[in-house]
Design a protein around this motif. Structure first.
Motif, PDB file in Angstrom:
ATOM      1  N   VAL A   1      17.763   4.425  12.372  1.00 43.64           N
ATOM      2  CA  VAL A   1      16.449   4.571  11.735  1.00 43.64           C
ATOM      3  C   VAL A   1      16.544   5.458  10.494  1.00 43.64           C
ATOM      4  CG1 VAL A   1      14.025   5.171  12.187  1.00 43.64           C
ATOM      5  CG2 VAL A   1      15.457   4.352  14.046  1.00 43.64           C
ATOM      6  N   HIS A   2      17.653   6.195  10.353  1.00 47.72           N
ATOM      7  CA  HIS A   2      17.749   7.183   9.285  1.00 47.72           C
ATOM      8  C   HIS A   2      17.555   6.613   7.889  1.00 47.72           C
ATOM      9  CE1 HIS A   2      20.127   9.652   6.365  1.00 47.72           C
ATOM     10  NE2 HIS A   2      19.336  10.571   6.858  1.00 47.72           N
ATOM     11  N   PRO A   3      18.174   5.486   7.519  1.00 46.72           N
ATOM     12  CA  PRO A   3      18.025   5.016   6.140  1.00 46.72           C
ATOM     13  C   PRO A   3      16.583   4.757   5.733  1.00 46.72           C
ATOM     14  CG  PRO A   3      19.840   3.895   7.221  1.00 46.72           C
ATOM     15  CD  PRO A   3      19.114   4.648   8.283  1.00 46.72           C
ATOM     16  N   VAL A   4      15.811   4.117   6.599  1.00 46.43           N
ATOM     17  CA  VAL A   4      14.438   3.807   6.210  1.00 46.43           C
ATOM     18  C   VAL A   4      13.575   5.066   6.186  1.00 46.43           C
ATOM     19  CG1 VAL A   4      13.535   3.256   8.513  1.00 46.43           C
ATOM     20  CG2 VAL A   4      12.559   2.165   6.494  1.00 46.43           C
TER      21      VAL A   4
ATOM     22  N   ALA B   1       4.667   9.795  -4.338  1.00 43.21           N
ATOM     23  CA  ALA B   1       3.206   9.746  -4.247  1.00 43.21           C
ATOM     24  C   ALA B   1       2.603  11.141  -4.326  1.00 43.21           C
ATOM     25  CB  ALA B   1       2.793   9.063  -2.941  1.00 43.21           C
ATOM     26  N   LEU B   2       3.247  12.097  -3.664  1.00 41.11           N
ATOM     27  CA  LEU B   2       2.757  13.479  -3.722  1.00 41.11           C
ATOM     28  C   LEU B   2       2.861  14.033  -5.132  1.00 41.11           C
ATOM     29  CD1 LEU B   2       4.249  14.910  -0.420  1.00 41.11           C
ATOM     30  CD2 LEU B   2       1.828  14.923  -1.039  1.00 41.11           C
ATOM     31  N   ALA B   3       3.941  13.689  -5.822  1.00 42.75           N
ATOM     32  CA  ALA B   3       4.108  14.172  -7.196  1.00 42.75           C
ATOM     33  C   ALA B   3       2.995  13.650  -8.088  1.00 42.75           C
ATOM     34  CB  ALA B   3       5.471  13.746  -7.736  1.00 42.75           C
ATOM     35  N   GLY B   4       2.563  12.418  -7.829  1.00 43.36           N
ATOM     36  CA  GLY B   4       1.468  11.856  -8.603  1.00 43.36           C
ATOM     37  C   GLY B   4       0.101  12.186  -8.045  1.00 43.36           C
ATOM     38  N   ASN B   5       0.083  12.854  -6.885  1.00 41.92           N
ATOM     39  CA  ASN B   5      -1.165  13.257  -6.233  1.00 41.92           C
ATOM     40  C   ASN B   5      -2.091  12.069  -6.024  1.00 41.92           C
ATOM     41  OD1 ASN B   5      -2.778  15.176  -5.020  1.00 41.92           O
ATOM     42  ND2 ASN B   5      -3.861  15.706  -6.912  1.00 41.92           N
ATOM     43  N   GLY B   6      -1.485  10.918  -5.691  1.00 38.27           N
ATOM     44  CA  GLY B   6      -2.291   9.723  -5.531  1.00 38.27           C
ATOM     45  C   GLY B   6      -3.067   9.700  -4.228  1.00 38.27           C
ATOM     46  N   GLY B   7      -4.354   9.428  -4.305  1.00 39.72           N
ATOM     47  CA  GLY B   7      -5.171   9.237  -3.118  1.00 39.72           C
ATOM     48  C   GLY B   7      -5.606  10.512  -2.437  1.00 39.72           C
ATOM     49  N   GLY B   8      -5.417  11.682  -3.043  1.00 40.29           N
ATOM     50  CA  GLY B   8      -5.859  12.923  -2.417  1.00 40.29           C
ATOM     51  C   GLY B   8      -4.716  13.608  -1.711  1.00 40.29           C
ATOM     52  N   PRO B   9      -4.559  14.948  -1.870  1.00 39.72           N
ATOM     53  CA  PRO B   9      -3.361  15.625  -1.373  1.00 39.72           C
ATOM     54  C   PRO B   9      -3.291  15.781   0.137  1.00 39.72           C
ATOM     55  CG  PRO B   9      -4.886  17.199  -2.360  1.00 39.72           C
ATOM     56  CD  PRO B   9      -5.430  15.839  -2.638  1.00 39.72           C
ATOM     57  N   ARG B  10      -4.392  16.109   0.815  1.00 37.04           N
ATOM     58  CA  ARG B  10      -4.275  16.467   2.232  1.00 37.04           C
ATOM     59  C   ARG B  10      -3.796  15.309   3.097  1.00 37.04           C
ATOM     60  NH1 ARG B  10      -8.555  20.332   5.079  1.00 37.04           N
ATOM     61  NH2 ARG B  10      -7.550  21.674   3.549  1.00 37.04           N
ATOM     62  N   PRO B  11      -4.331  14.099   2.962  1.00 33.58           N
ATOM     63  CA  PRO B  11      -3.794  12.996   3.786  1.00 33.58           C
ATOM     64  C   PRO B  11      -2.310  12.739   3.530  1.00 33.58           C
ATOM     65  CG  PRO B  11      -5.924  12.393   2.865  1.00 33.58           C
ATOM     66  CD  PRO B  11      -5.506  13.657   2.180  1.00 33.58           C
ATOM     67  N   LEU B  12      -1.881  12.899   2.275  1.00 33.99           N
ATOM     68  CA  LEU B  12      -0.472  12.696   1.974  1.00 33.99           C
ATOM     69  C   LEU B  12       0.378  13.819   2.569  1.00 33.99           C
ATOM     70  CD1 LEU B  12      -0.582  11.419  -1.717  1.00 33.99           C
ATOM     71  CD2 LEU B  12       0.067  10.119   0.307  1.00 33.99           C
ATOM     72  N   LEU B  13      -0.150  15.048   2.565  1.00 35.78           N
ATOM     73  CA  LEU B  13       0.564  16.148   3.193  1.00 35.78           C
ATOM     74  C   LEU B  13       0.717  15.903   4.692  1.00 35.78           C
ATOM     75  CD1 LEU B  13      -1.003  19.258   1.406  1.00 35.78           C
ATOM     76  CD2 LEU B  13       1.315  18.384   1.130  1.00 35.78           C
TER      77      LEU B  13
ATOM     78  N   GLY C   1       0.805  -1.207   0.000  1.00 33.80           N
ATOM     79  CA  GLY C   1       0.000   0.000   0.000  1.00 33.80           C
ATOM     80  C   GLY C   1       0.838   1.257   0.000  1.00 33.80           C
ATOM     81  N   VAL C   2       1.949   1.214   0.744  1.00 35.80           N
ATOM     82  CA  VAL C   2       2.859   2.359   0.757  1.00 35.80           C
ATOM     83  C   VAL C   2       3.424   2.594  -0.631  1.00 35.80           C
ATOM     84  CG1 VAL C   2       5.128   3.106   1.560  1.00 35.80           C
ATOM     85  CG2 VAL C   2       3.447   2.266   3.207  1.00 35.80           C
ATOM     86  N   HIS C   3       3.843   1.551  -1.295  1.00 35.82           N
ATOM     87  CA  HIS C   3       4.434   1.718  -2.621  1.00 35.82           C
ATOM     88  C   HIS C   3       3.400   2.150  -3.654  1.00 35.82           C
ATOM     89  CE1 HIS C   3       8.502   0.548  -1.699  1.00 35.82           C
ATOM     90  NE2 HIS C   3       8.065  -0.502  -1.021  1.00 35.82           N
TER      91      HIS C   3
ATOM     92  N   GLN D   1      11.517   6.199   2.988  1.00 33.17           N
ATOM     93  CA  GLN D   1      10.084   6.454   3.098  1.00 33.17           C
ATOM     94  C   GLN D   1       9.745   7.850   2.565  1.00 33.17           C
ATOM     95  OE1 GLN D   1       7.749   4.436   3.770  1.00 33.17           O
ATOM     96  NE2 GLN D   1       6.218   5.201   5.204  1.00 33.17           N
ATOM     97  N   LEU D   2      10.603   8.830   2.837  1.00 33.52           N
ATOM     98  CA  LEU D   2      10.385  10.179   2.314  1.00 33.52           C
ATOM     99  C   LEU D   2      10.432  10.189   0.789  1.00 33.52           C
ATOM    100  CD1 LEU D   2      12.410  12.385   4.819  1.00 33.52           C
ATOM    101  CD2 LEU D   2       9.983  12.631   4.275  1.00 33.52           C
ATOM    102  N   THR D   3      11.345   9.408   0.218  1.00 32.54           N
ATOM    103  CA  THR D   3      11.441   9.337  -1.234  1.00 32.54           C
ATOM    104  C   THR D   3      10.162   8.765  -1.828  1.00 32.54           C
ATOM    105  OG1 THR D   3      13.839   9.040  -1.116  1.00 32.54           O
ATOM    106  CG2 THR D   3      12.757   8.374  -3.162  1.00 32.54           C
TER     107      THR D   3
END
Length: 417
Positions: free
Chosen positions: A146-149, A160-172, A117-119, A153-155
């Motif tokens: 914990v830094h590498p993961v 996902a934000l670039a593709g605006n998948g699933g609606g912007p506010r929850p992703l923000l 789901g994350v991917h 995850q940020l990448t």
């Protein structure tokens, strides 16, 4: 002008500057090539010796940081040796371990679905994964692991934000959450510039999402950067803004109480006992909130640390009897609470050692100091190491005691990175 040029202008060799500051020559060399930044205590001494203000010192350090990044062959924000195959293998290994640790509380099928789901960029799965990462961060002895993961995850989240998948506010919201965790990892490793940048990004993204509690918490964490360098006046301004945002947030969350708790620390740093007491009283109202007072991630204030926090504030204010009573109580509570973080216990022990230093009680300094050093080494916590380095400023005449001198030497060997 860079740091090395300023040193040479004043006629100092690296060895002489190191001697004046009580550090190793190689440390000066690492400052000058941008490998590491001076710690807060070192910064004040360095600025004094170089005859510059702290702001001017930052300007001297900036070219060194840039040269350090170029020599490592990586861009700002990337880890050192990012292109090194061994380093890449290590990061991937840590990522797998951390993800595995984060998901062990879930059934295998659910864990696999969450990763998928994350991917896919599913906002709800990002939020759940972030929550697991906060759990791993709290339990990890070495926060830097914990830094590498977090970076990976940020990448993924950025894609996902670039593709605006699933609606912007929850992703923000998920991005603001994760930026705060990235800042926490950087702050524990004494990377203040990285921490401040992460918190600023978290605040900016929270503002876009109109997520007032997230926004307030990002400002609270940013205030800690100021307080780490004793800029308590700037911290109170930041915390005042956080309080106004918290008033617009969810009243069922303990955001207001956490802001008040951190304001108490800033007021104590300014020597304002009355304001500190008022803020602590407001923070203690968290105990009257119904239900879950923490979300397990970016907001974790549940009142469990109120006793030790009050004790630490009293140490700052010089109310030693009140401080010792509270801190000993916190130490007894921690002994009965399995799984308490080394960082928390190390901070309490350091405060008790500080009380001993103020009373010129070498026995108390050495006893608590050595235990705190052991926890700092076991956890690789830059936070505890920084607290211990600050403790050395309190020794004064006790430096003549050979036991305290040996303790100081041990503290000097601790890594704050």
């Amino acid at each position: 002008m860079g740091l090395a040029k300023r040193r040479r202008t004043l006629g100092y060799s690296q060895e002489k500057l190191a001697q004046l500051l009580g550090v190793d020559r190689t440390t000066v060399g690492r400052w000058e090539c941008g490998r590491i930044d001076p710690q807060p205590v070192q910064r004040r001494g360095l600025a004094r010796v170089l005859e510059v203000s702290l702001e001017e010192l930052d300007a001297l350090l900036a070219p060194s940081r840039a040269e350090g990044r170029e020599s490592d062959g990586h861009l700002p924000g990337e880890p050192s040796k990012a292109g090194d195959p061994d380093e890449m293998i290590r990061r991937e290994f840590l990522r797998i371990l951390t993800i595995s640790g984060a998901l062990t509380v879930l059934p295998a099928e659910e864990a696999e679905a969450l990763v998928e789901g994350v991917h896919r960029g599913t906002p709800a799965d990002f939020a759940r994964m972030n929550s697991h990462l906060w759990q791993v961060y709290r339990l990890a002895r070495s926060k830097g692991s914990v830094h590498p993961v977090v970076r990976d995850q940020l990448t993924t989240l950025n894609d996902a934000l670039a593709g605006n998948g699933g609606g912007p506010r929850p992703l923000l919201n998920a991005a603001a959450d994760l930026f705060q965790l990235a800042g926490e990892v950087a702050f524990d490793g004494s990377r203040y510039a990285d921490a401040a940048a992460s918190y600023s990004l978290a605040a900016s993204v929270s503002k876009d999402a109109e997520a007032y509690d997230l926004w307030a918490c990002a400002l609270v964490r940013h205030a800690y950067v100021d307080m780490s360098e004793r800029r308590y006046g700037q911290a109170t301004q930041m915390l005042g803004a956080a309080a106004r945002l918290a008033d617009r947030g969810d009243s069922d969350l303990p955001t207001r109480q956490w802001v008040a708790s951190v304001r108490a620390e800033a007021y104590a740093g300014l020597g304002d006992l009355d304001a500190c007491e008022r803020a602590m009283e407001q923070a203690e109202s968290v105990l009257g909130l119904d239900g879950g007072t923490a979300n397990g991630g970016w907001l974790r204030f549940d009142g469990a640390r109120l006793t030790e926090e009050r004790g630490s504030r009293y140490v700052q204010l010089g109310r030693l009897d009140l401080a010792e009573r509270a801190l000993r109580g916190a130490l007894e509570q921690s002994a009965l609470a399995p799984g308490q973080s080394y960082r928390r216990r190390g901070a309490v022990l350091t405060d008790l050692a500080a009380i001993g230093a103020k009373r010129r009680d070498a026995e108390q300094v050495v006893s608590y100091g050595h235990e705190a050093i052991g926890l700092a080494r076991a956890s690789s916590s830059g936070y505890v190491a920084r607290r211990l380095r600050a403790l050395c400023e309190e020794f004064g005449p006790l430096n003549r005691d050979h036991r305290v001198a040996e303790l100081r030497a041990e503290i000097a060997t601790l890594s704050t990175l």
